[in-house]
Design an enzyme around this catalytic site. Structure first.
Site, PDB file in Angstrom:
ATOM      1  N   HIS A   1     -49.854 -54.567  -4.521  1.00  0.00           N
ATOM      2  CA  HIS A   1     -49.102 -53.709  -5.458  1.00  0.00           C
ATOM      3  C   HIS A   1     -49.166 -52.240  -5.022  1.00  0.00           C
ATOM      4  O   HIS A   1     -49.748 -51.392  -5.714  1.00  0.00           O
ATOM      5  CB  HIS A   1     -49.632 -53.880  -6.889  1.00  0.00           C
ATOM      6  CG  HIS A   1     -48.650 -53.450  -7.934  1.00  0.00           C
ATOM      7  ND1 HIS A   1     -48.433 -54.137  -9.102  1.00  0.00           N
ATOM      8  CD2 HIS A   1     -47.813 -52.386  -7.985  1.00  0.00           C
ATOM      9  CE1 HIS A   1     -47.522 -53.516  -9.838  1.00  0.00           C
ATOM     10  NE2 HIS A   1     -47.131 -52.447  -9.165  1.00  0.00           N
TER      11      HIS A   1
ATOM     12  N   ARG B   1     -41.994 -57.271 -10.371  1.00  0.00           N
ATOM     13  CA  ARG B   1     -43.164 -57.834 -11.040  1.00  0.00           C
ATOM     14  C   ARG B   1     -43.249 -59.286 -10.630  1.00  0.00           C
ATOM     15  O   ARG B   1     -42.217 -59.967 -10.481  1.00  0.00           O
ATOM     16  CB  ARG B   1     -43.012 -57.754 -12.567  1.00  0.00           C
ATOM     17  CG  ARG B   1     -43.245 -56.382 -13.177  1.00  0.00           C
ATOM     18  CD  ARG B   1     -44.714 -55.948 -13.096  1.00  0.00           C
ATOM     19  NE  ARG B   1     -44.965 -54.676 -13.736  1.00  0.00           N
ATOM     20  CZ  ARG B   1     -44.901 -53.484 -13.119  1.00  0.00           C
ATOM     21  NH1 ARG B   1     -44.605 -53.415 -11.830  1.00  0.00           N
ATOM     22  NH2 ARG B   1     -45.170 -52.380 -13.790  1.00  0.00           N
TER      23      ARG B   1
ATOM     24  N   GLU C   1     -52.065 -61.182 -10.850  1.00  0.00           N
ATOM     25  CA  GLU C   1     -52.325 -60.181  -9.818  1.00  0.00           C
ATOM     26  C   GLU C   1     -53.766 -59.712  -9.961  1.00  0.00           C
ATOM     27  O   GLU C   1     -54.089 -59.140 -10.999  1.00  0.00           O
ATOM     28  CB  GLU C   1     -51.355 -59.011 -10.026  1.00  0.00           C
ATOM     29  CG  GLU C   1     -51.161 -58.150  -8.817  1.00  0.00           C
ATOM     30  CD  GLU C   1     -49.987 -57.213  -9.033  1.00  0.00           C
ATOM     31  OE1 GLU C   1     -48.830 -57.633  -8.883  1.00  0.00           O
ATOM     32  OE2 GLU C   1     -50.256 -56.053  -9.384  1.00  0.00           O
TER      33      GLU C   1
END
Ligand code: 8YV
Length: 314
Positions: free
Chosen positions: A280, A232, A261
């Site tokens: 991601h 993360r 993000e």
């Protein structure tokens, strides 16, 4: 009578088809969401990483289950869910192989200039082959430092063995089984950072791991070392990372995740040549996504029916 389910964003066709016969799915429209719909909602299908806390839960008095499409639940307040008797499901054990593959894809990409090479090979500048350009760093035979020897970390170690790497790992507790099976050696975080040529982050984001890698840690790494984050974004202090990459404290970074993000489009990390960034994609294979969808749907339906969830995290 179908169940009323909310989701934070439009679901893909595969998941919609799985829910077609049992649920009426509505997309959560933030503050604008129809109060009558919130009143009726019995399930919440979380797709991505929206913040879900007690304030949101309180607007849905009939909510029985939150089903998270993914293993990491740092965006969901589990204590708030527990306090309200709402079951929370996730998808453990299903994303490990794909995420470890992506760890290695990023590691190879940053070490061997795959992305920068791709851009150059497509550009008008590539007119003559030049053996003198884009010399990268070797991967085989080097030292890998795995931060977080959980399911994904172990899969990363298995791949590293194929590259004849020496494997160091750091974990809350030493993992003798991983040591025996994978030939990995436990190290303190300081030792690992000082010795590794590649540092991969494979920990969940928790209050303990937030900014685990900051200025002090980046300064402990070798100037020839690379940081790979598939965990993360919040595990790394991004301001410190920008400083480390600008000042040459480390050679480069490969990031599948960032905080926020996505990063603001003018963020300095997006302009750096010694950075590879992916949007991601850790678990984004067709096969893994299907398994995640199946488990997330099964968790949702079990919670709606008042049955035990196949994978319950809270
Ligand atoms: C997912 C992930 O892409 O499982 C996780 O924790 O980060 C990813 O596999 C994501 O959660 C999608 O919602």
């Amino acid at each position: 009578m179908p169940y009323t389910v909310l989701t934070n964003t439009e679901l893909n066709d595969e998941i919609r088809a799985m829910l077609r016969d049992t649920c009426q799915v509505h997309v959560w429209a933030g503050q604008e969401t129809d109060p009558a719909l919130l009143q009726r909602a019995e399930g919440f299908f979380v797709y991505g990483h929206p913040k879900i806390d007690g304030a949101i839960m309180d607007r849905m008095p009939n909510l029985r289950v939150i089903s998270n499409f993914g293993v990491g639940v740092d965006h969901i307040n589990l204590d708030d869910a527990r306090a309200r008797g709402i079951a929370v499901g996730n998808t453990p054990g299903l994303v490990d192989g794909a995420t470890a593959d992506m760890t290695f894809a990023l590691l190879m990409a940053i070490a061997r200039n795959v992305v920068i090479g791709d851009r150059y090979a497509r550009s008008p500048q590539f007119t003559v082959y030049d053996p003198n350009i884009l010399h990268g760093y070797e991967v085989y035979g080097t030292t890998l430092g795995i931060v977080g020897m959980g399911n994904i970390g172990r899969q990363v170690a298995r791949r590293a063995r194929g590259f004849d790497m020496r494997i160091l790992y750091h974990n809350r507790r030493p993992n003798p089984q991983a040591e025996a099976e994978l030939g990995a050696t436990y190290a303190s975080l300081e030792e690992l950072l000082a010795q590794a040529d590649y540092v991969t982050l494979n920990v969940p984001l928790t209050p303990e791991t937030r900014h685990l890698i900051g200025r002090e840690q980046l300064r402990q790494m070798k100037p020839t070392a690379f940081l790979i984050n598939v965990a993360r974004g919040g595990v790394v202090d991004h301001d410190a990372l920008v400083e480390a990459l600008t000042q040459g404290w480390i050679a480069g970074a490969a990031l599948d995740v960032t905080e926020p993000e996505p990063l603001p489009r003018d963020h300095p990390l997006l302009r750096m040549e010694n950075v590879v960034i992916a949007p991601h994609l850790g678990s984004a294979t067709r096969q893994t996504r299907y398994r995640m969808a199946r488990r997330a749907v099964d968790n949702l339906l079990a919670g709606l029916r008042g049955e035990p969830l196949p994978s319950r995290i809270a």
